[in-house]
Design an enzyme around this catalytic site. Structure first.
Site, mmCIF file in Angstrom:
data_model
loop_
_atom_site.group_PDB
_atom_site.id
_atom_site.type_symbol
_atom_site.label_atom_id
_atom_site.label_comp_id
_atom_site.label_asym_id
_atom_site.label_seq_id
_atom_site.Cartn_x
_atom_site.Cartn_y
_atom_site.Cartn_z
ATOM 1 N N ASP A 40 -8.796 -38.409 -24.246
ATOM 2 C CA ASP A 40 -8.561 -38.370 -22.801
ATOM 3 C C ASP A 40 -9.636 -39.117 -22.017
ATOM 4 O O ASP A 40 -9.414 -39.504 -20.870
ATOM 5 C CB ASP A 40 -8.512 -36.923 -22.304
ATOM 6 C CG ASP A 40 -7.271 -36.184 -22.784
ATOM 7 O OD1 ASP A 40 -6.384 -36.841 -23.357
ATOM 8 O OD2 ASP A 40 -7.200 -34.961 -22.591
ATOM 9 N N SER A 51 -0.589 -37.486 -21.595
ATOM 10 C CA SER A 51 -0.747 -36.204 -20.910
ATOM 11 C C SER A 51 -1.035 -36.361 -19.419
ATOM 12 O O SER A 51 -1.131 -35.355 -18.715
ATOM 13 C CB SER A 51 -1.885 -35.401 -21.547
ATOM 14 O OG SER A 51 -3.117 -36.095 -21.423
ATOM 15 N N CYS A 101 -31.446 -8.563 -1.783
ATOM 16 C CA CYS A 101 -30.655 -7.870 -0.752
ATOM 17 C C CYS A 101 -31.335 -6.598 -0.283
ATOM 18 O O CYS A 101 -31.229 -6.226 0.892
ATOM 19 C CB CYS A 101 -29.277 -7.528 -1.302
ATOM 20 S SG CYS A 101 -28.290 -8.969 -1.664
ATOM 21 N N ALA A 135 -3.820 -26.223 -18.651
ATOM 22 C CA ALA A 135 -2.884 -26.983 -17.822
ATOM 23 C C ALA A 135 -1.727 -27.375 -18.721
ATOM 24 O O ALA A 135 -1.912 -28.142 -19.673
ATOM 25 C CB ALA A 135 -3.561 -28.212 -17.219
ATOM 26 N N SER A 175 -8.806 -22.097 -27.856
ATOM 27 C CA SER A 175 -8.344 -21.028 -28.735
ATOM 28 C C SER A 175 -9.501 -20.307 -29.419
ATOM 29 O O SER A 175 -9.451 -19.090 -29.614
ATOM 30 C CB SER A 175 -7.391 -21.598 -29.799
ATOM 31 O OG SER A 175 -6.255 -22.185 -29.192
ATOM 32 N N CYS A 186 -29.372 -5.858 -4.965
ATOM 33 C CA CYS A 186 -30.303 -6.473 -5.906
ATOM 34 C C CYS A 186 -31.737 -6.423 -5.381
ATOM 35 O O CYS A 186 -31.980 -6.356 -4.185
ATOM 36 C CB CYS A 186 -29.894 -7.915 -6.195
ATOM 37 S SG CYS A 186 -30.175 -9.066 -4.825
ATOM 38 N N GLU A 246 -24.221 -7.904 1.077
ATOM 39 C CA GLU A 246 -24.991 -7.125 2.039
ATOM 40 C C GLU A 246 -25.524 -8.007 3.164
ATOM 41 O O GLU A 246 -25.463 -7.650 4.351
ATOM 42 C CB GLU A 246 -26.157 -6.430 1.333
ATOM 43 C CG GLU A 246 -25.736 -5.499 0.212
ATOM 44 C CD GLU A 246 -25.677 -6.177 -1.151
ATOM 45 O OE1 GLU A 246 -25.967 -5.501 -2.156
ATOM 46 O OE2 GLU A 246 -25.354 -7.384 -1.212
ATOM 47 N N ALA A 302 -7.002 -27.673 -27.133
ATOM 48 C CA ALA A 302 -6.410 -26.426 -27.583
ATOM 49 C C ALA A 302 -7.267 -25.716 -28.617
ATOM 50 O O ALA A 302 -7.394 -24.491 -28.600
ATOM 51 C CB ALA A 302 -5.021 -26.703 -28.151
#
Length: 345
Positions: free
Chosen positions: A205, A173, A91, A159, A278, A82, A55, A274
């Site tokens: 990593d 990796s 807003c 990725a 998951s 809001c 807005e 993972a």
């Protein structure tokens, strides 16, 4: 005179405009301003948390008007304005102060930011909720769910290679995806409040989990760094530098969410590995997926997700987030898919 057809066209434009923003702590919102004859004279959208709301953006694009002209204008918004002061002001007050005469909105806001319609009416502004809110509700169906469940909006990043591998059998990796993909992912990091990895990712990593620009400089906003799991973390890890991090010694995603709420993290990015990704997907806590797909086949190694699926009917189904501005993007030689879960029945 503004007709029903004018309002329907304005809402369609507002919904399309909303997609120029980014999903996250705040919903996608679009706004249109019509003159007294129903002509579109300004649009606005909310780019993301900390930026002007739709807005206010529309009002800024409109420019300064005298009060007599402002009273003849109609604003159409995808979500009730809001009535809340957070990173930006309310807003509803901005609309009233601008002198807009009439406001239509598609979906009522039942969060802590609610009350905008009531405020507008108290300021003498004609305010109505549109009868058809299905498209506007669908636009932010996962944001509404996150609010209902009183948890952060959760983004999962993947990725991977073409065969959904995140490393080779020897654990290497870096790098499967392109530099352009990594730059895009850093931009994503700069928009979230917190970033989560598991202890395996932290140990093998050794990521910094910082948000960096293309030239390697730190973005002005950095995510709070979280590590999930029980294994001890050596003090030599890069992500441990500084105070804006902690380890949550659990394998329970709901305990992570509880801690994120305590920290005030409204948008949480799950970066891996993972097992962690998951767990959030399996619990139906992934509100959006960013999948960076590299054009190489590894053939063996760890999969990007490990879900306990035994039959096709148990598969987690997603669709391209076509409402957003980046549902399918080429990044160097990679393809990035921005996905959202199918709406619940």
């Amino acid at each position: 005179m503004v007709t029903l057809r004018d309002l329907e066209a304005a809402l369609a434009t507002a919904l399309e405009t909303a997609g120029r923003g980014h999903r996250g702590a705040n919903p996608l919102v679009g706004a249109c301003i019509l003159d007294q004859d129903g002509n579109l004279i300004a649009t606005g959208y909310h780019l993301g948390a900390g930026h002007p709301h739709a807005e206010v953006d529309a009002l800024r694009r409109l420019g300064t008007l005298n009060s007599a002209t402002a009273r003849t204008l109609t604003m159409v918004v995808t979500l009730e304005p809001c009535n809340h002061t957070g990173r930006t002001g309310p807003c509803a007050k901005a609309i009233a102060d601008a002198g807009i005469g009439t406001v239509y909105y598609a979906v009522s806001d039942n969060t802590a930011a609610s009350g905008g319609a009531q405020y507008l009416r108290s300021r003498g502004i004609t305010t109505h909720r549109l009868d058809d809110d299905a498209a506007a509700r669908a636009l932010n169906h996962r944001w509404f769910l996150s609010k209902k469940q009183q948890r952060p909006f959760i983004t999962v990043k993947l990725a991977q290679s073409l065969d959904a591998r995140i490393n080779a059998p020897d654990g290497t990796s870096q790098w499967i995806t392109s530099e352009q993909s990594r730059n895009h992912a850093h931009g994503l990091r700069s928009r979230v409040d917190g970033i989560l990895v598991g202890t395996t990712t932290a140990l093998f990593d050794n990521p910094r989990l910082s948000a960096r620009t293309k030239d390697g400089q730190l973005h002005s906003k950095q995510p709070y760094r979280l590590v999930m799991g029980h294994r001890e973390l050596p003090s030599t890890l890069d992500l441990i530098r500084g105070d804006d991090w902690e380890q949550i010694k659990t394998h329970d995603v709901h305990e992570v969410i509880q801690r994120a709420n305590e920290l005030g993290l409204a948008h949480l990015l799950i970066e891996g590995g993972a097992t962690v990704a998951s767990a959030f997907i399996e619990a139906d806590l992934a509100d959006e997926l960013y999948c960076y797909q590299a054009p190489l086949l590894i053939g063996a190694g760890s999969s990007s997700v490990n879900l306990p699926t035994t039959t096709l009917s148990q598969a987690h189904r997603y669709r391209l987030d076509t409402a957003s501005n980046d549902s399918l993007t080429r990044l160097g030689e990679d393809i990035m898919l921005h996905l959202e879960p199918l709406p619940r029945a």
